[in-house]
Design an enzyme around this catalytic site. Structure first.
Site, short mmCIF file in Angstrom:
data_model
loop_
_atom_site.label_atom_id
_atom_site.label_comp_id
_atom_site.label_asym_id
_atom_site.label_seq_id
_atom_site.Cartn_x
_atom_site.Cartn_y
_atom_site.Cartn_z
N ARG A 26 42.73 16.59 -0.74
CA ARG A 26 43.25 15.63 0.61
C ARG A 26 43.60 14.26 0.15
O ARG A 26 43.61 13.39 0.91
CB ARG A 26 42.05 15.68 1.59
CG ARG A 26 41.91 17.07 2.21
CD ARG A 26 42.92 17.59 3.12
NE ARG A 26 42.67 19.03 3.72
CZ ARG A 26 42.47 19.06 5.10
NH1 ARG A 26 42.70 17.91 5.71
NH2 ARG A 26 42.23 20.15 5.54
N ARG A 30 45.58 11.45 6.41
CA ARG A 30 45.51 10.09 7.60
C ARG A 30 44.87 9.01 7.19
O ARG A 30 44.83 8.07 7.69
CB ARG A 30 44.85 10.82 8.77
CG ARG A 30 45.58 11.72 9.37
CD ARG A 30 44.89 12.53 10.54
NE ARG A 30 43.88 13.49 9.60
CZ ARG A 30 42.90 14.54 10.11
NH1 ARG A 30 42.77 14.28 11.48
NH2 ARG A 30 42.49 15.02 9.18
N ARG A 39 53.63 10.54 9.93
CA ARG A 39 53.19 11.56 10.86
C ARG A 39 53.37 11.41 12.35
O ARG A 39 53.61 12.31 13.36
CB ARG A 39 51.52 11.63 10.63
CG ARG A 39 50.46 12.47 11.61
CD ARG A 39 50.73 13.90 11.28
NE ARG A 39 50.15 14.80 12.17
CZ ARG A 39 50.29 15.35 13.35
NH1 ARG A 39 51.68 15.13 13.89
NH2 ARG A 39 49.70 16.13 14.27
N ASP A 76 49.68 23.14 4.23
CA ASP A 76 48.51 23.51 4.67
C ASP A 76 48.09 25.16 4.25
O ASP A 76 48.73 25.87 4.09
CB ASP A 76 48.13 23.61 6.19
CG ASP A 76 46.89 23.28 6.84
OD1 ASP A 76 46.22 22.19 6.63
OD2 ASP A 76 46.19 24.33 7.08
N TYR A 152 39.74 31.91 9.89
CA TYR A 152 40.57 31.23 11.04
C TYR A 152 41.22 32.24 11.64
O TYR A 152 41.12 32.03 12.95
CB TYR A 152 41.46 30.36 10.05
CG TYR A 152 40.79 28.78 9.88
CD1 TYR A 152 40.32 28.08 10.61
CD2 TYR A 152 40.74 28.60 8.41
CE1 TYR A 152 39.85 27.01 10.23
CE2 TYR A 152 40.17 27.27 7.92
CZ TYR A 152 39.87 26.53 9.05
OH TYR A 152 39.23 25.26 8.52
O1 CP3 Z 1 46.92 15.95 -0.37
C1 CP3 Z 1 46.54 17.15 0.33
O2 CP3 Z 1 45.57 17.63 -0.01
C2 CP3 Z 1 47.34 17.37 1.47
C3 CP3 Z 1 47.78 18.88 1.47
C4 CP3 Z 1 46.39 19.72 2.29
C5 CP3 Z 1 46.38 19.68 3.65
N1 CP3 Z 1 45.44 20.69 4.17
C6 CP3 Z 1 46.88 18.83 4.69
C7 CP3 Z 1 46.71 18.33 5.98
C8 CP3 Z 1 45.72 20.62 1.76
C9 CP3 Z 1 45.47 20.98 0.25
C10 CP3 Z 1 45.02 21.19 2.91
C11 CP3 Z 1 43.97 22.42 2.90
C12 CP3 Z 1 43.29 22.76 4.01
N2 CP3 Z 1 43.78 22.83 5.16
C13 CP3 Z 1 42.05 23.32 3.75
C14 CP3 Z 1 41.12 23.48 2.55
C15 CP3 Z 1 40.60 22.12 2.00
C16 CP3 Z 1 39.17 21.84 2.79
O3 CP3 Z 1 39.25 20.58 3.31
O4 CP3 Z 1 38.39 22.51 2.72
C17 CP3 Z 1 41.63 23.68 5.13
C18 CP3 Z 1 40.12 24.36 5.46
C19 CP3 Z 1 42.52 23.45 5.98
C20 CP3 Z 1 42.90 23.77 7.42
C21 CP3 Z 1 43.00 22.38 8.40
N3 CP3 Z 1 44.29 21.59 8.17
C22 CP3 Z 1 42.39 21.91 9.40
C23 CP3 Z 1 40.75 22.44 9.59
C24 CP3 Z 1 42.92 20.76 9.72
C25 CP3 Z 1 42.38 19.82 10.93
C26 CP3 Z 1 41.27 19.05 10.42
C27 CP3 Z 1 41.47 18.07 9.38
O5 CP3 Z 1 40.63 18.01 8.50
O6 CP3 Z 1 42.27 17.28 9.50
C28 CP3 Z 1 44.04 20.48 9.02
C29 CP3 Z 1 45.20 19.60 9.44
C30 CP3 Z 1 45.62 18.93 8.13
N4 CP3 Z 1 46.11 19.57 6.69
C31 CP3 Z 1 45.86 17.32 7.89
C32 CP3 Z 1 46.39 17.23 6.70
C33 CP3 Z 1 47.00 15.98 6.15
C34 CP3 Z 1 45.55 16.47 9.10
C35 CP3 Z 1 46.56 16.80 10.14
C36 CP3 Z 1 47.20 15.44 10.80
O7 CP3 Z 1 47.63 14.53 10.51
O8 CP3 Z 1 47.12 15.55 11.97
#
Ligand code: CP3
Length: 345
Positions: A26, A30, A39, A76, A152
């Site tokens: 990540r 944010r 964003r 994602d 999910y």
């Molecule tokens: O640099 C990076 O890693 C960005 C790429 C990336 C994102 N999600 C962007 C994202 C990657 C590799 C992921 C993987 C991801 N997505 C996982 C596996 C990693 C982990 O944390 O275990 C999972 C479980 C998800 C599912 C997901 N995506 C959730 C549950 C959420 C909402 C809660 C949260 O953590 O924000 C997201 C949203 C998400 N994915 C954001 C980003 C930057 C934030 C969204 C926003 O800006 O509103």
């Protein structure tokens, strides 16, 4: 591999290095003001993921800010369930919400086929990021594990314990296996396309491995990750692409995670009973630092980081990372400080 080979690839080749490569799960997100600015132009997070130029800009932000040793595709894990027609949306303060989650055996039998071409926006993002990166910085492509995607898809949203999902797989075991095998095939085709578009390394995120007991973990998760990795190793397009496996706090012994044949195991921050000696020469290791340490003072960050570096200093093939992703409350200055002390160590 020689001196000019990128550090990440040398570590994945299980070489002992004086300075480990550094990247963060990540790393684009944010916690960065640059991210929040981009964003704010999008109402829906998925719309942002569907814009390959924006994905490229976001993936490059942490590279430019912290000179990391690897970039990760900006996307994602939920793109695959979205391509299966389950309608993924992200709702402020709630996370992902599915319009049509899987509610019955019939929903699984009636699932539309996965067409990897429907995710061409992801492969375009991979190609754009690869073009923007300096040649010596590898690009990591990724997918969710079949189990995490199934969780999910069944639950329909984030959850602490995924109770409905556990109930569902207990009651509808056969259909759940069918869903997992459909997701495994989709992951394979998806990762293959990412590699064709330029991804140098693959990471599989089994983010909900922790909700399964040891028997279920093997039956519903590792039983699908293993063939996924085997399929990648047997395909001429992906056979030379190293695979990193992140499983969140799995309830299993070190041997069963090593049996997945991943080239690297990404250690969750509380996975302290993992037996490193079993991994020597077999897999590289990554991570293990508790991300919450980054909310502490610089002194504490240094102390805790040095503990991790001491632990892995003789391990052949260690990649510096966190034991889970960077969270929105972390200050970018602390991330910068962390990279500096790892390189100074
Ligand atoms: O640099 C990076 O890693 C960005 C790429 C990336 C994102 N999600 C962007 C994202 C990657 C590799 C992921 C993987 C991801 N997505 C996982 C596996 C990693 C982990 O944390 O275990 C999972 C479980 C998800 C599912 C997901 N995506 C959730 C549950 C959420 C909402 C809660 C949260 O953590 O924000 C997201 C949203 C998400 N994915 C954001 C980003 C930057 C934030 C969204 C926003 O800006 O509103």
């Amino acid at each position: 591999m020689n001196e000019s080979t990128p550090l990440l690839l040398r570590a994945l080749n299980k070489e002992k290095l004086s300075t480990p490569p550094i990247w963060f799960m990540r790393q684009a997100g944010r916690y960065m003001p640059e991210y929040r600015k981009v964003r704010s132009k999008f109402k829906n997070f998925m719309d942002m993921c569907k814009d390959p130029d924006v994905c490229c800009e976001l993936a490059m932000q942490p590279i430019n800010a912290f000179s990391l040793d690897a970039a990760i595709l900006f996307s994602d894990i939920l793109t695959i369930p979205d391509a299966f027609g389950l309608g993924v949306e992200f709702i402020e303060n709630k996370g992902p919400v599915f319009k049509s989650p899987i509610k019955s055996k019939d929903d699984i039998h009636n699932l539309i086929g996965f067409n990897p071409e429907n995710l061409s926006y992801v492969y375009q993002a991979v190609a754009n990021i690869k073009r923007a990166l300096p040649e010596n910085i590898p690009l990591i492509g990724f997918c969710g594990s079949p189990w995490t995607l199934a969780a999910y898809s069944i639950e329909g949203h984030s959850s602490k314990d995924f109770k409905n999902t556990i109930n569902f797989i207990t009651k509808n075991t056969e259909a759940s296996h069918l869903l997992l095998s459909k997701l495994t095939d989709a992951c394979f085709l998806y990762l293959r396309k990412q590699v064709q578009a330029g991804a140098d390394v693959i990471q599989i995120f089994d983010s909900w491995a922790n909700i399964l007991d040891a028997q279920q973990l093997n039956e519903f998760s590792f039983n699908y990750i293993r063939p996924l990795i085997t399929a990648l190793k047997n395909d001429p397009v992906t056979s030379n692409t190293p695979v990193i496996l992140f499983a969140r706090n799995p309830k299993c012994n070190s041997k069963s995670i090593l049996q997945t044949s991943a080239d690297c195991i990404s250690l969750y921050w509380s996975m302290n009973d993992f037996d490193h000696s079993l991994a020597i020469g077999k897999t590289a290791l990554q991570g293990n630092l508790n991300p919450e340490i980054l909310l502490e003072s610089k002194d504490i960050i240094k102390k805790e980081t040095y503990k991790i570096l001491d632990k892995f200093k003789d391990f052949p093939g260690y990649i510096f990372n966190l034991g889970h992703g960077l969270t929105p409350d972390i200050c970018p200055d602390k991330v910068k400080y962390l990279t500096e002390i790892v390189r100074e160590y």
